[in-house]
Design a protein around this motif. Structure first.
Motif, PDB file in Angstrom:
ATOM      1  N   SER B 222      90.541  51.931  21.286  1.00  0.00           N
ATOM      2  CA  SER B 222      89.682  52.714  22.278  1.00  0.00           C
ATOM      3  C   SER B 222      88.590  53.240  21.295  1.00  0.00           C
ATOM      4  O   SER B 222      87.501  53.549  21.989  1.00  0.00           O
ATOM      5  CB  SER B 222      90.374  53.817  23.001  1.00  0.00           C
ATOM      6  OG  SER B 222      90.721  54.787  22.218  1.00  0.00           O
ATOM      7  N   VAL B 223      89.001  53.595  19.938  1.00  0.00           N
ATOM      8  CA  VAL B 223      87.793  54.083  19.473  1.00  0.00           C
ATOM      9  C   VAL B 223      86.633  53.201  19.042  1.00  0.00           C
ATOM     10  O   VAL B 223      85.380  53.678  19.255  1.00  0.00           O
ATOM     11  CB  VAL B 223      88.297  54.527  17.819  1.00  0.00           C
ATOM     12  CG1 VAL B 223      87.171  54.964  16.904  1.00  0.00           C
ATOM     13  CG2 VAL B 223      89.176  55.917  18.017  1.00  0.00           C
ATOM     14  N   ALA B 224      87.000  51.886  18.766  1.00  0.00           N
ATOM     15  CA  ALA B 224      86.078  51.006  18.784  1.00  0.00           C
ATOM     16  C   ALA B 224      85.157  50.612  20.087  1.00  0.00           C
ATOM     17  O   ALA B 224      83.985  50.283  19.959  1.00  0.00           O
ATOM     18  CB  ALA B 224      86.536  49.569  18.521  1.00  0.00           C
ATOM     19  N   ALA B 225      85.943  50.828  21.277  1.00  0.00           N
ATOM     20  CA  ALA B 225      85.301  50.878  22.475  1.00  0.00           C
ATOM     21  C   ALA B 225      84.138  52.015  22.827  1.00  0.00           C
ATOM     22  O   ALA B 225      83.263  52.033  23.795  1.00  0.00           O
ATOM     23  CB  ALA B 225      86.174  50.661  23.746  1.00  0.00           C
ATOM     24  N   MET B 226      84.198  52.970  21.924  1.00  0.00           N
ATOM     25  CA  MET B 226      83.091  54.117  22.372  1.00  0.00           C
ATOM     26  C   MET B 226      81.983  53.987  21.700  1.00  0.00           C
ATOM     27  O   MET B 226      81.370  54.161  20.829  1.00  0.00           O
ATOM     28  CB  MET B 226      83.712  55.459  21.571  1.00  0.00           C
ATOM     29  CG  MET B 226      85.328  55.978  22.244  1.00  0.00           C
ATOM     30  SD  MET B 226      85.788  57.235  21.080  1.00  0.00           S
ATOM     31  CE  MET B 226      87.559  57.427  21.899  1.00  0.00           C
ATOM     32  N   THR B 227      81.197  53.147  22.639  1.00  0.00           N
ATOM     33  CA  THR B 227      79.717  52.696  22.238  1.00  0.00           C
ATOM     34  C   THR B 227      78.735  53.973  22.730  1.00  0.00           C
ATOM     35  O   THR B 227      79.336  54.684  23.686  1.00  0.00           O
ATOM     36  CB  THR B 227      79.471  51.533  22.970  1.00  0.00           C
ATOM     37  OG1 THR B 227      79.701  51.696  24.241  1.00  0.00           O
ATOM     38  CG2 THR B 227      80.321  50.325  22.252  1.00  0.00           C
ATOM     39  N   THR B 228      77.542  53.859  22.321  1.00  0.00           N
ATOM     40  CA  THR B 228      76.526  54.938  22.619  1.00  0.00           C
ATOM     41  C   THR B 228      76.256  54.711  24.300  1.00  0.00           C
ATOM     42  O   THR B 228      76.273  55.633  24.950  1.00  0.00           O
ATOM     43  CB  THR B 228      75.167  54.828  21.949  1.00  0.00           C
ATOM     44  OG1 THR B 228      74.824  53.579  22.076  1.00  0.00           O
ATOM     45  CG2 THR B 228      75.318  55.212  20.429  1.00  0.00           C
ATOM     46  N   LYS B 229      76.600  53.462  24.629  1.00  0.00           N
ATOM     47  CA  LYS B 229      76.387  53.306  26.002  1.00  0.00           C
ATOM     48  C   LYS B 229      77.397  53.829  26.943  1.00  0.00           C
ATOM     49  O   LYS B 229      76.906  54.790  27.865  1.00  0.00           O
ATOM     50  CB  LYS B 229      76.243  51.865  26.464  1.00  0.00           C
ATOM     51  CG  LYS B 229      76.044  51.229  27.825  1.00  0.00           C
ATOM     52  CD  LYS B 229      76.181  49.956  28.039  1.00  0.00           C
ATOM     53  CE  LYS B 229      76.139  49.429  29.459  1.00  0.00           C
ATOM     54  NZ  LYS B 229      77.609  49.706  30.121  1.00  0.00           N
ATOM     55  N   ARG B 230      78.529  53.808  26.428  1.00  0.00           N
ATOM     56  CA  ARG B 230      79.621  54.633  27.142  1.00  0.00           C
ATOM     57  C   ARG B 230      79.484  56.117  27.196  1.00  0.00           C
ATOM     58  O   ARG B 230      79.558  56.865  28.179  1.00  0.00           O
ATOM     59  CB  ARG B 230      81.051  54.122  26.819  1.00  0.00           C
ATOM     60  CG  ARG B 230      80.919  52.529  27.027  1.00  0.00           C
ATOM     61  CD  ARG B 230      82.616  52.263  27.155  1.00  0.00           C
ATOM     62  NE  ARG B 230      83.324  52.427  28.451  1.00  0.00           N
ATOM     63  CZ  ARG B 230      84.166  51.941  29.043  1.00  0.00           C
ATOM     64  NH1 ARG B 230      84.966  51.010  28.273  1.00  0.00           N
ATOM     65  NH2 ARG B 230      84.824  52.240  30.106  1.00  0.00           N
ATOM     66  N   LEU B 231      79.124  56.460  26.086  1.00  0.00           N
ATOM     67  CA  LEU B 231      78.870  57.806  25.688  1.00  0.00           C
ATOM     68  C   LEU B 231      77.786  58.517  26.727  1.00  0.00           C
ATOM     69  O   LEU B 231      78.010  59.568  27.269  1.00  0.00           O
ATOM     70  CB  LEU B 231      78.466  58.321  24.309  1.00  0.00           C
ATOM     71  CG  LEU B 231      79.855  57.875  23.275  1.00  0.00           C
ATOM     72  CD1 LEU B 231      79.235  58.353  21.743  1.00  0.00           C
ATOM     73  CD2 LEU B 231      81.122  58.394  23.552  1.00  0.00           C
ATOM     74  N   ARG B 232      76.508  57.540  26.834  1.00  0.00           N
ATOM     75  CA  ARG B 232      75.626  58.200  27.563  1.00  0.00           C
ATOM     76  C   ARG B 232      76.155  58.212  28.996  1.00  0.00           C
ATOM     77  O   ARG B 232      75.680  59.010  29.945  1.00  0.00           O
ATOM     78  CB  ARG B 232      74.588  57.079  27.676  1.00  0.00           C
ATOM     79  CG  ARG B 232      73.521  57.579  26.263  1.00  0.00           C
ATOM     80  CD  ARG B 232      72.623  56.682  25.952  1.00  0.00           C
ATOM     81  NE  ARG B 232      71.850  56.663  24.718  1.00  0.00           N
ATOM     82  CZ  ARG B 232      70.909  57.924  24.249  1.00  0.00           C
ATOM     83  NH1 ARG B 232      70.881  58.500  25.360  1.00  0.00           N
ATOM     84  NH2 ARG B 232      70.615  57.915  23.217  1.00  0.00           N
TER      85      ARG B 232
END
Lengths: 533, 534
Positions: B222-232
């Motif tokens: 899940s850490v790897a899936a924390m992309t800027t896109k998802r954060l935005r």
């Protein structure tokens, strides 16, 4: 708990002219005006009773209806010696057990119980220190204190002691009738009256007791605290040891790094009284006698060694009247505390500890420095500030720059009789503790070889100054700061400190960076994760 | 205060002062003047008379303002220090985490703070803040995300602009995200190091089930899936005026402050408020559970699901818990487990109601391995005790007085008061709750407590979770007062230690969890802890 070196500020921050694009201005502003001292001071009313007990009063009404009140005894583990290590902290526990008035329904019978317990415990100690220690020293048993190693005589004595404790508590064969204890009445009286956050802590240099009470209950505080200082009895002296053993297990033995930190401390301090843990060595915890406790009490819990601190919504005149009325019942005491005479010897060679356990790879490098109030303590504190926080050198250099550390921090811990400076960091990814150590030496070299740029120092001073205001906002936090400052150095440091920090120059920082960080003055702890089972 | 007689008794006992005897006999004011102060003191604290404390419950409406765009702002100026705090609470926290990326909202909150802005790289942004000595923090819990800015009032304009600019247009810098993720990964690796963190993780899994946000935790995947896109995406959903309540305390002028806020928020596009957190669907399975860890002290939590915050039983249950284990040394658990038996340093119980779904009751302690069973038994007996017998009049009186007398502390500082108001507004707490709180406490009876105990506390419905060395713990104390076989018919479920990075069962502990008699050997792999690591 380390001394909180920075008091709150009397400083104004530099005024910067902000054009329309102020962010650009911040980024471009390299030279700013030095801040000017404007001198907001904590208004402390200080007075001393004829018996020698000193009080610091800070009335303030922004938080109505509550008063935080406490007192500090200028005694901590540094005042102990082998054989009674941890007794200062043990006192902290005993102080909540009541007096001849609070905590008992029959003071006379209660005293008899205590005398009988003391006699039996004396016999137990005698047998353990002689027979059991002998067997332990010859390798016949693994632990002289462990009940499973008891001889028949010891078993009988332990049962007798347990029976006396149970009878005193009303849990023995005689049922509730035999009880002389009113369980935890000290706590109940305050609880009923709306007291909250009641607690105490013991450090190397001091022991501090505090509570928050509704403003109309200030007299109750004066009654309760003067009663326990006047008339404390060491009730449940022997059963409370089990609680302290559990506290030791919880804080030290059952945490990943607890026992390693304890060992590192003992390795770091060679001669002075900081080399044993505040909670004490387990064998000493078992060994204190009530006579030793009484002697300790008579020396260190006399009014001349105590300072009361009150912060919050109260009337100073009224509070002084209550304080005078109640705390005057404490008699001055005949014996002044003896001076702490053993100084730390000079370290002659680097010391190193390699630890393996359930913890991440990490490093701690420590250096002997100076005590609180020493002229060099201020630049050393500022040096730590230069290194810390997200814009500090460790983050920029080790966390983001070289990507070696997941976290890194520096601290200057100046105590009453000696001080230390520490660098600590945990690794990131595949980095090793040795790489962190090497990177720290590189940062250190930069500090030794080049002066801190003016703007960087100004930034840190701004942060320190604002932090000094922030620490003031909470009543309890101010109480603890005043207590710690007075017990360690002088409460005036709260008002004087900011000027001293403001006066620190880049040259001062460079000088201390050169003076205290020699290889022969350092101790390194390398932590590595333990391999599989 | 007038209590010369009792005081004289103390004096006689404590001093051999002839003048004191004379004074006591004559009741002579002149003689008193020679007396130690002690002679005049009340013999017991109950004899002190206290002036009434005049405390009026503050009314949220008096502090509540609305900006032209409809944003709610609570204001409470105070000029004691030259500091201003602006706090913004956004609805939504871990409750909004997608099932496959637990920890996403917390990471987004962290990165709003750490990732710079659209106009400034992170290092420059941090440098600007630090130079002003302004502190900004952004963090989230289960249901809310809070951003707070504290600055010197002389720097308010600059600091507010930096703060709101960051909230509106965060940079989510890629480099900072990598640093943040690396730090998070290092933290994950430490998951099994401390027994307390194992205890709290496994307890959440037992209590809420494994498919609810309360118990989900980040993994390496899940850490790897924390992309800027998802954060935005998280940022766009949470950080806007349709989903926030503001509070301001400190050194400012109110009309000016409202003007500054309106200006700072101008043009900030409004979206809908996020939905309420969903309730867990799993039920707690009562029983005895164990996770291995080689330490000299067992860590224990036991408890069950409980009530919602606005349940009519909430106040009596809180009072009951204070008597049982919620009020330190004045409560039964602390007195028995610590003070009488010396079995633990900390031992306590708590009721933690939740706003949107039932919360939990739990008791917690740690004790040396041999006495884990004894302390567990004592606590369960105490829980059963409040179901069987009414509490004493004195206990009830003490607990009620404590609740009433400490009540003003909820509102002790202006930031604390505004936190209450903001939380109440978000969670729609009944408007008269605080006004009538003390009356409701006063009305609680022993019968009420017996009823809520029977209804909401039940040892048979509880789970007991132990982290520690089972072989030493299971047998119990030397005096044979208790062993772990005393609970749930002697059946225990050995839970495996999980890989710290994946939370999957470690290969050497792969045998599925099943209930076995408490005295039997451990399943393979569950005996000794496996060090965390890669």
């Amino acid at each position: 708990m380390p001394f909180l070196p920075r008091a709150f500020s009397g400083l104004a921050l530099p005024q910067v002219a902000w054009p329309w694009s102020f962010l650009a201005a911040i980024l471009c502003a390299v030279i700013v005006a030095p801040s000017a001292a404007c001198g907001q001071q904590v208004a402390v009313e200080e007075f001393t009773l004829p018996n020698g007990m000193q009080f610091l009063l800070v009335p303030r009404n922004d938080q109505p209806n509550v008063v935080s009140a406490g007192w500090v005894a200028k005694v901590g583990s540094v005042n102990e010696r082998p054989g009674i290590t941890g007794i200062s902290h043990f006192f902290e526990h005993m102080m909540f057990k009541g007096t001849d008035t609070i905590g008992t329904r029959d003071a006379k019978r209660d005293a008899t119980f205590r005398q009988e317990q003391q006699k039996v415990r004396g016999e137990i100690n005698h047998l353990v220190w002689t027979e059991q220690y002998d067997k332990y020293l010859r390798g016949e048993i693994d632990d002289p204190w462990k009940p499973t190693n008891d001889t028949q005589a010891l078993r009988v004595l332990r049962e007798r002691l347990d029976g006396l404790i149970r009878a005193q508590q009303g849990r023995g064969d005689g049922g509730a009738e035999t009880a002389t204890i009113v369980k935890d009445e000290f706590d109940q009286v305050y609880t009923k009256a709306g007291g909250s956050s009641m607690n105490a802590f013991t450090s190397y240099d001091l022991t501090c007791y505090f509570i928050t009470v509704p403003s109309n209950k200030f007299e109750l505080w004066a009654w309760m605290e003067s009663d326990r200082l006047h008339d404390s009895v060491f009730r449940e002296f022997y059963s409370e040891r089990d609680v302290v053993h559990e506290e030791r297990r919880m804080r030290t033995d059952s945490t990943p790094t607890g026992r390693f930190e304890e060992q590192f401390d003992s390795m770091f301090w060679a001669s002075c009284g900081y080399s044993w843990p505040v909670i004490g060595w387990p064998s000493d915890l078992n060994s204190y006698t009530e006579e030793q406790a009484q002697e300790y009490w008579n020396i260190y819990y006399r009014p001349g060694n105590l300072v009361g601190v009150v912060v919050g919504d109260f009337d100073a005149t009224e509070a002084k009247a209550f304080i005078t009325r109640y705390f005057s019942r404490l008699s001055a005491g005949k014996k002044a505390p003896p001076p702490v005479v053993t100084l730390e010897v000079e370290q002659m060679a680097e010391q190193r500890m390699n630890a393996e356990g359930d913890f991440p790879p990490a490093v701690e490098i420590r250096y002997h420095t100076v005590p609180a109030g020493h002229i060099d303590s201020y630049p050393l504190d500022m040096l730590a500030e230069i290194l810390n926080e997200r814009t500090g050198r460790l983050y920029a250099g080790l966390v983001e720059g070289r990507e070696l550390a997941s976290s890194a921090r520096a601290s200057s811990d100046t105590r009453k009789y000696a001080g230390l400076f520490a660098f600590e960091a945990e690794t990131r990814g595949e980095a090793s503790p040795e790489q962190l150590e090497a990177a720290w030496y590189e940062e250190l070299t930069k500090l030794q070889e080049g002066e801190i740029p003016e703007r960087e120092l100004r930034k840190v001073k701004n942060r320190v100054a604002a932090g000094n205001y922030r620490r003031l906002e909470n009543n309890m936090s101010l109480l603890v700061q005043l207590a710690v400052a007075e017990a360690t150095l002088d409460w005036q440091e709260i008002n004087d400190g900011p000027r001293k920090y403001e006066a620190v120059s880049a040259a001062d920082i460079q000088r201390v960076a050169k003076e205290y960080f020699a290889a022969t003055n350092r101790s390194a702890a390398i932590f590595r994760r333990q391999k599989g089972p | 205060m007038t209590f010369p007689l009792g005081a004289a008794v103390i004096m006689f006992r404590r001093t051999l002062c002839v003048l004191g005897i004379v004074a006591a006999l004559l009741r002579c004011p002149v003689a008193w003047a020679f007396e130690p102060e002690e002679a005049l003191l009340p013999a017991r604290p109950e004899e002190i008379e206290f002036a009434p404390l005049d405390f009026k419950v503050p009314d949220a409406k008096q502090f509540r303002r609305t900006l032209p765009d409809g944003t709610v702002v609570f204001v409470a100026p105070s000029h004691e220090f030259p500091l201003v705090t602006v706090s913004i609470v956004f609805k939504g926290g871990a409750s909004l985490d997608p099932a496959d990326v637990p920890g996403l909202v917390a990471s987004a909150a962290r990165m709003v703070r750490e990732g710079g802005t659209e106009d400034a790289k992170p290092a420059a942004f941090d440098e600007a803040l630090d130079f002003l000595a302004t502190e900004i923090g952004v963090g989230s819990n289960d249901a809310f995300t809070t951003a707070t800015m504290n600055c010197l009032s002389s720097n308010l304009d600059e600091s507010l602009a930096l703060f709101v600019g960051m909230l509106r247009k965060p940079g989510f810098d890629e480099g900072r995200l990598e640093t943040s993720k690396a730090r998070l990964l290092e933290a994950l690796k430490q998951r099994n190091d401390d027994a307390s963190s194992i205890l709290s993780r496994e307890w959440k899994r037992l209590l809420w089930g494994t498919d609810h946000f309360e118990s989900r935790e980040p993994t390496a995947t899940s850490v790897a899936a924390m992309t800027t896109k998802r954060l935005r995406e998280v940022h766009a959903r949470l950080f806007h005026p349709g989903n926030m309540i503001v509070s301001v305390t400190g050194d400012f002028d109110e009309p000016e402050m409202l003007g500054k806020l309106a200006k700072a928020f101008a043009g900030w596009k409004k979206g809908p408020a996020v939905p309420d957190p969903v309730a867990p669907t799993a039920q707690l399975s009562p029983g005895l559970y164990h996770v291995p860890k080689d330490i000299p002290q067992g860590k224990v939590v036991m408890g069950m699901r409980s009530i919602k915050r606005d349940d009519p039983d909430a106040i009596p249950l809180m009072i009951l818990n204070d008597i049982l284990g919620g009020s330190g040394f004045t409560s039964r658990i602390m007195q028995q487990v610590r003070s009488n038996e010396g079995l633990a340093y900390s031992a306590a119980s708590a009721v933690a109601p939740k706003v949107w779904y039932p919360g939990q009751f739990q008791a917690r302690f740690e004790s040396k391995n041999a006495t884990v069973a004894l302390a567990t038994k004592i606590i369960l007996d105490l829980v059963q005790g409040v179901r069987d017998e009414p509490v004493t009049y004195e206990e009830l009186e003490t607990a009620k007085l404590a609740a009433i007398e400490t009540f003003p502390r909820q509102f002790e500082s202006k930031p604390a008061m505004l936190r209450v108001f903001v939380n109440d507004e978000w969670t729609k707490r009944p408007a008269d709750f605080w006004q009538s709180f003390r009356d409701k406490v006063s009305a609680v009876t022993r019968e009420d407590l017996l009823r809520v105990a029977k209804e909401h506390l039940d040892p048979a419905q509880m789970a007991i979770l132990v982290v520690g060395d089972w072989e030493e713990i299971a047998v119990g104390d030397e005096g044979k007062r208790a062993s772990m076989a005393d609970f749930f018919g002697g059946s225990v479920t050995h839970l495996p230690l999980r890989d710290p990075l994946t939370l999957e069962v470690l290969p050497e502990a792969a045998k599925p969890a099943e209930a076995v008699p408490a005295g039997e050997p451990l399943p393979a792999g569950a005996k000794k802890p496996v060090p965390a690591g890669k």
